[in-house]
Write a protein that holds these residues in place. Sequence first.
Motif, short mmCIF file in Angstrom:
data_model
loop_
_atom_site.label_atom_id
_atom_site.label_comp_id
_atom_site.label_asym_id
_atom_site.label_seq_id
_atom_site.Cartn_x
_atom_site.Cartn_y
_atom_site.Cartn_z
N PHE A 288 -0.72 -4.51 -13.93
CA PHE A 288 0.03 -3.54 -14.72
C PHE A 288 0.53 -4.20 -16.00
N ARG A 289 0.73 -3.37 -17.01
CA ARG A 289 1.28 -3.85 -18.28
C ARG A 289 2.49 -3.01 -18.64
N ALA A 290 3.23 -3.49 -19.64
CA ALA A 290 4.44 -2.77 -20.07
C ALA A 290 4.10 -1.31 -20.38
N GLY A 291 4.90 -0.40 -19.80
CA GLY A 291 4.70 1.02 -20.03
C GLY A 291 3.93 1.72 -18.93
N ASP A 292 3.23 0.98 -18.08
CA ASP A 292 2.48 1.61 -16.99
C ASP A 292 3.42 2.20 -15.95
N ARG A 293 3.01 3.32 -15.35
CA ARG A 293 3.85 3.98 -14.35
C ARG A 293 3.74 3.30 -12.98
N LEU A 294 4.87 3.33 -12.25
CA LEU A 294 4.93 2.82 -10.89
C LEU A 294 5.36 3.95 -9.97
N SER A 295 4.65 4.14 -8.87
CA SER A 295 4.93 5.25 -7.96
C SER A 295 5.80 4.80 -6.80
N PRO A 296 6.98 5.39 -6.62
CA PRO A 296 7.81 5.07 -5.45
C PRO A 296 7.12 5.45 -4.14
N ASN A 297 6.30 6.50 -4.16
CA ASN A 297 5.62 6.93 -2.95
C ASN A 297 4.62 5.89 -2.47
N VAL A 298 3.82 5.38 -3.42
CA VAL A 298 2.82 4.37 -3.06
C VAL A 298 3.50 3.10 -2.58
N LEU A 299 4.55 2.67 -3.29
CA LEU A 299 5.26 1.45 -2.91
C LEU A 299 5.91 1.61 -1.55
N GLY A 300 6.51 2.78 -1.29
CA GLY A 300 7.14 3.03 0.00
C GLY A 300 6.15 2.96 1.14
N ASP A 301 4.96 3.51 0.92
CA ASP A 301 3.93 3.46 1.97
C ASP A 301 3.52 2.02 2.25
N ARG A 302 3.39 1.21 1.21
CA ARG A 302 2.95 -0.17 1.39
C ARG A 302 4.00 -1.02 2.09
N LEU A 303 5.27 -0.72 1.82
CA LEU A 303 6.36 -1.51 2.40
C LEU A 303 6.84 -0.97 3.75
N GLY A 304 6.36 0.22 4.12
CA GLY A 304 6.84 0.82 5.35
C GLY A 304 8.27 1.31 5.26
N LEU A 305 8.71 1.67 4.04
CA LEU A 305 10.06 2.18 3.82
C LEU A 305 10.00 3.63 3.39
N SER A 306 11.09 4.35 3.63
CA SER A 306 11.12 5.76 3.23
C SER A 306 11.07 5.87 1.71
N ARG A 307 10.49 6.97 1.24
CA ARG A 307 10.37 7.16 -0.20
C ARG A 307 11.74 7.28 -0.86
N SER A 308 12.68 7.89 -0.15
CA SER A 308 14.02 8.03 -0.73
C SER A 308 14.69 6.66 -0.89
N THR A 309 14.47 5.76 0.08
CA THR A 309 15.04 4.41 -0.02
C THR A 309 14.45 3.68 -1.21
N VAL A 310 13.12 3.77 -1.36
CA VAL A 310 12.46 3.08 -2.47
C VAL A 310 12.89 3.67 -3.81
N ARG A 311 12.97 4.99 -3.88
CA ARG A 311 13.36 5.63 -5.15
C ARG A 311 14.79 5.23 -5.52
N SER A 312 15.69 5.20 -4.53
CA SER A 312 17.07 4.80 -4.80
C SER A 312 17.13 3.36 -5.28
N ALA A 313 16.34 2.47 -4.64
CA ALA A 313 16.33 1.06 -5.05
C ALA A 313 15.76 0.90 -6.45
N MET A 314 14.72 1.66 -6.76
CA MET A 314 14.12 1.58 -8.09
C MET A 314 15.09 2.07 -9.15
#
Length: 489
Positions: A288-314
């Motif tokens: 990724f480079r500066a300005g690229d989007r990051l998805s909380p949903n994808v990250l949550g799935d990879r970490l095994g955490l709820s999407r709401s937890t990941v979104r709040s942390a982000m």
Amino acid sequence: METTGRGRPRIQDTADDIVAAVLATAGARVSTPDFSTRRIAELTGLSQTLVSRACRRIRRVPAEGGGAGGHAASGGTNSVGSGASSVGAGASRDSRRSALVLAEVHVRFPQIRLRFAPERGASAPGAQTVATSEKTAAERRATALMASLHASEAARWRVRDAGEAASAEASLLTPDQLSACWDAHDPDWEQFLDRTAGLLSRCAPTVDAIPGDLLDLLARRAGRGLHGTEWRRGLPRNPNISDSATEDVALPAELERSPRNRWFSQVELSVTEQIAIALRREITNSRFRAGDRLSPNVLGDRLGLSRSTVRSAMSRLVDDGLLDSDQGSFRVPGVTVADVVDLYAARLHIGMVLLRACAVQPRHQMLPVRLALGAVEAAATQGTRSDVGLADLQFQQELAEASGLSQSARAFHALTLRVRMFIAVLRLDYSPAVERIVSDDRRILTAVLAGDAEAAVRSWRLKLDNAVRHMSALAPESFDAELWSRLSR
């Protein structure tokens, strides 16, 4: 002198823990004279007698046996773990058995498995002549492996939901004659260590029996209880995966781990900080480079955490400047020269406070720092281009922890997360700065151990001056030397 319930002096138990920490974090360098009992005694401030006895106990050599230090190392110093062939000596007397090599190591809470295999093309033990120096190096490696198990504190692992966790990996612990297995559900830690020591005593007396890449992996994992270690003989390391990929998110809430060995770093990461580490890994590995989007949903799935937890942390990371936000979406942040100068000015001044506190601490408090410096030196000669930078940041954090100033150390750690994010975004290459990083870290630690706070601060100023200029060279604007000069006074 205080003693344990068994009547053994507690000073020896403490010495065992200290020596195990030194050996567990040595990596492949444990084969060198730098890890003789004399050198370890100099490093830790323990007596050589305590160190020798600790090595025997870690390697599980009977007191009446050969004894650690039985083989001479270079310079007339003693070897760690020499004479351990007395463990399982009956096996070595059986000439029909082939020499063994370590084939697989698997550590996944709550289980550990070490699998051995016959050495390829080898005849019975003793059928070929091996140089004494290689035997000594091989025995040191065996002792270092046992030290890694000792330092893991797996004996204290506890499982809350025994039935569910036990069924998850039941197939892992299929017993056989060439394996040593441990399961926290049915614990017999001493028997596991005895079996491991016995199998190690049957290994070929060569350094290849316990490869250096395994020891280096265990050294990187030592401060995390070895959790997540996966190694198989002959499996090449993926050069695209840096050590940052080994930074685990916390274990699931239903599992309990033991307290971490107090000779390792005691930094505990919040969920937000863990996600920051995962994001940095994602930015690095996914290009990724500066300005690229990051998805909380994808990250949550990879970490095994709820999407709401990941979104709040982000969202928290946005507040900390580690992410950018635009109408509810998250983006990789841009990094300006002003950002770099701001960050390093803050690290400079907090670091000065920490170093002045370190300079008045007792020497044993600096043991994790000295081990971290060894990791920097090893990365400089053996690691990838990113390894030195990560090891250097860990060295700095160990200094912060050793200061005894918990609030300042915590603030310094938050700034370290930001530095690592900048490194990922800017694709920072430490290769040109490796020698300078090592020499700077050596000077800082030497000054701290001598109690010379101002010399440590001078070296720290020079180190950060070099670092800020190196990182600023990759930012889109030119370096503002005047701003840096004003902020770093």
